[in-house]
Motif scaffolding. Structure first.
Motif, mmCIF file in Angstrom:
data_model
loop_
_atom_site.group_PDB
_atom_site.id
_atom_site.type_symbol
_atom_site.label_atom_id
_atom_site.label_comp_id
_atom_site.label_asym_id
_atom_site.label_seq_id
_atom_site.Cartn_x
_atom_site.Cartn_y
_atom_site.Cartn_z
ATOM 1 N N LEU A 88 30.823 115.058 40.013
ATOM 2 C CA LEU A 88 31.518 114.866 38.746
ATOM 3 C C LEU A 88 33.003 114.611 38.973
ATOM 4 C CD1 LEU A 88 31.066 117.011 35.522
ATOM 5 C CD2 LEU A 88 33.296 116.184 36.242
ATOM 6 N N LEU A 89 33.618 115.400 39.826
ATOM 7 C CA LEU A 89 35.070 115.311 40.039
ATOM 8 C C LEU A 89 35.499 113.960 40.591
ATOM 9 C CD1 LEU A 89 35.772 118.824 41.598
ATOM 10 C CD2 LEU A 89 36.583 118.019 39.375
ATOM 11 N N THR A 90 34.681 113.359 41.458
ATOM 12 C CA THR A 90 35.080 112.124 42.144
ATOM 13 C C THR A 90 34.414 110.870 41.597
ATOM 14 O OG1 THR A 90 33.335 112.301 43.822
ATOM 15 C CG2 THR A 90 35.430 113.411 44.288
ATOM 16 N N VAL A 297 27.787 110.879 37.789
ATOM 17 C CA VAL A 297 28.941 110.082 38.212
ATOM 18 C C VAL A 297 29.588 109.313 37.068
ATOM 19 C CG1 VAL A 297 28.292 109.833 40.639
ATOM 20 C CG2 VAL A 297 27.337 108.265 38.929
ATOM 21 N N ASP A 298 28.947 109.254 35.903
ATOM 22 C CA ASP A 298 29.516 108.543 34.764
ATOM 23 C C ASP A 298 30.629 109.329 34.065
ATOM 24 O OD1 ASP A 298 27.696 106.422 35.090
ATOM 25 O OD2 ASP A 298 26.195 107.422 33.841
ATOM 26 N N GLU A 318 34.998 102.049 44.210
ATOM 27 C CA GLU A 318 34.122 103.022 44.858
ATOM 28 C C GLU A 318 33.352 103.898 43.882
ATOM 29 O OE1 GLU A 318 33.555 102.994 48.022
ATOM 30 O OE2 GLU A 318 35.084 101.525 48.540
ATOM 31 N N TRP A 319 33.702 103.876 42.616
ATOM 32 C CA TRP A 319 32.996 104.719 41.662
ATOM 33 C C TRP A 319 31.535 104.307 41.564
ATOM 34 C CZ3 TRP A 319 37.004 104.468 37.071
ATOM 35 C CH2 TRP A 319 38.094 105.285 37.385
ATOM 36 N N ASP A 320 30.675 105.292 41.499
ATOM 37 C CA ASP A 320 29.244 105.039 41.381
ATOM 38 C C ASP A 320 28.754 105.156 39.937
ATOM 39 O OD1 ASP A 320 28.736 104.556 44.138
ATOM 40 O OD2 ASP A 320 28.970 106.693 44.513
ATOM 41 N N GLY A 321 29.676 105.367 38.998
ATOM 42 C CA GLY A 321 29.310 105.475 37.597
ATOM 43 C C GLY A 321 30.097 104.527 36.728
ATOM 44 N N VAL A 322 29.768 104.532 35.436
ATOM 45 C CA VAL A 322 30.450 103.697 34.445
ATOM 46 C C VAL A 322 30.806 104.567 33.243
ATOM 47 C CG1 VAL A 322 29.285 101.587 35.151
ATOM 48 C CG2 VAL A 322 28.259 103.012 33.361
#
Length: 419
Positions: A88-90, A297-298, A318-322
């Motif tokens: 969640l943090l990253t 990850v969102d 690098e984020w794996d979410g939107v």
């Protein structure tokens, strides 16, 4: 840097502030609180007495979510507590943030937390953490460490699990329950009186009851206990909104589910261990959030979106979410190396939005070590086709590929590990 280096423009919220200032008006201040209540599987909410969470969900939204990354894929992530917190943090899965267990041996701070991003942009604004586990601040947030540029939280209320005089440890884990109450009570008080701009509240007791009793009255009573604490927090936020005309985003979630057999364990990739939930006070979520199971990850991109927080392009890549708030053009980018054609075959799912996107390719992973990856543009695609092949016949075979699909509203990335 590379063809993806961003050109920073005036953000929409900043432009709004300028216009309102000219008119003699003031834009609402935006504030965020995110809460992790440990160890509550998705199916448990409907079985427990949760009037306060129900009220927040009725005002806003309750959406199904998941942890664990891509099952059996390169991003598969253990459904373990600290792993979930750092996800969640990253806004990244474990293959990037590198927290594989609760010992938190070597977090990769090259993937910054929301607190580091926030502090970099607005050092004058206030951050806070209220936690039943000290390591959340000292190891995951990484307060005072070189890897986080010596990040300092403005207010911290934690570490009580180490005070065995005030909270003597007992086999029934009542000391954790008491610490949760102390932490949540202080969070409600401090938020009501001071209105910090970005806060994290972490509570642990349901996970302890799950490990000890599994699916049981004790576990559901623990969930009801935490719900009462959420009522205090919700009252504080409601007070701030009414008295100070502030715009608050509240996100409440959990870090993992529980095993299907008895609810005592977690860590694996079963459906019940992966399936979690998210409650927010916002009711206008995007099409993706309304029609799909969102990911842990969102939440970081959602907070960044809500705050109109400027973030460097190399971090966003690098984020794996939107985001769950703004329009999302496509989701579920995947890539497979096609040995026969020496190509990378991509697939995705189109949502409403931009009709086209650009495809970028890198064969390095320098970001993992604090460096920059050299992306090159390799194609432009119609999102409606939901597939594209990157022709590599003029290139040597690499063991690693990193692909980015970037439209006007959405950036997705995937790795192809060619073993």
């Amino acid at each position: 840097m590379n063809t993806l280096k961003c050109k920073l423009n005036l953000m929409p919220f900043a432009l709004l502030c300028v216009l309102l200032s000219i008119c003699g008006l003031k834009a609402q201040e935006k504030k965020v609180v995110f809460v992790i209540i440990d160890g509550i599987a998705e199916d448990m909410l409907s079985k427990a007495n949760t009037p306060n969470l129900d009220e927040i969900a009725n005002v806003g939204s309750l959406v199904p979510a998941y942890v664990g990354g891509e099952k059996d894929g390169y991003s598969q992530t253990p459904t373990i507590s600290a792993v979930g917190y750092n996800t969640l943090l990253t806004g990244t899965w474990v293959h990037k943030h590198n927290v594989f267990g609760n010992s938190i041996k070597a977090p990769n701070y090259n993937y910054p937390t929301v607190f580091e991003l926030f502090e970099k942009r607005w050092p004058e604004k206030r951050t806070a953490v209220f936690s039943t586990w000290l390591d959340n601040r000292t190891k995951l947030i990484g307060e005072g460490l070189e890897g986080t540029s010596y990040l300092k939280m403005d207010y911290a209320f934690d570490g009580f699990e180490l005070d065995t005089v005030a909270f003597p440890h007992d086999a029934d884990r009542e000391f954790i329950k008491n610490i949760d109450e102390k932490v949540a009570t202080e969070a409600a008080r401090y938020i009501k009186e001071n209105g910090p701009d970005l806060s994290w509240v972490y509570l642990q007791f349901p996970d302890d009851m799950g490990h000890k009793f599994g699916d049981s009255p004790e576990l559901y009573e623990a969930i009801a206990f935490e719900d009462a604490l959420m009522g205090r927090l919700w009252e504080a936020i409601s007070y701030r909104k009414q008295q100070f005309d502030e715009d608050w985003l509240l996100l409440i979630t959990t870090d993992h589910g529980r095993t299907a057999e008895d609810g005592k364990h977690h860590g694996g990739q079963s459906r019940r261990e992966r399936n979690i939930w998210m409650i927010t006070n916002k009711d206008k979520l995007n099409t993706y959030a309304q029609n799909h199971r969102i990911a842990m990850v969102d939440l970081l991109p959602t907070m960044v979106d809500f705050l109109d927080l400027e973030v460097d392009e190399d971090v966003r890549l690098e984020w794996d979410g939107v985001s769950l708030l703004s329009e999302v053009d496509m989701i579920n980018l995947k890539g497979i190396y096609n040995e026969q054609n020496h190509s990378i075959d991509l697939s995705w799912e189109q949502l409403k939005g931009s009709p086209k996107a650009d495809v970028y390719l890198a064969t390095s992973n320098n970001k993992n070590f604090g460096g920059e990856d050299n992306y090159k543009k390799v194609g432009k695609v119609k999102l409606s086709k939901e597939g594209y092949s990157i022709d590599l016949r003029d290139d040597s075979v690499e063991k690693f590929y990193k692909v980015v699909l970037k439209s006007s509203n959405t950036t997705l990335n995937t790795w192809i590990i060619n073993e």
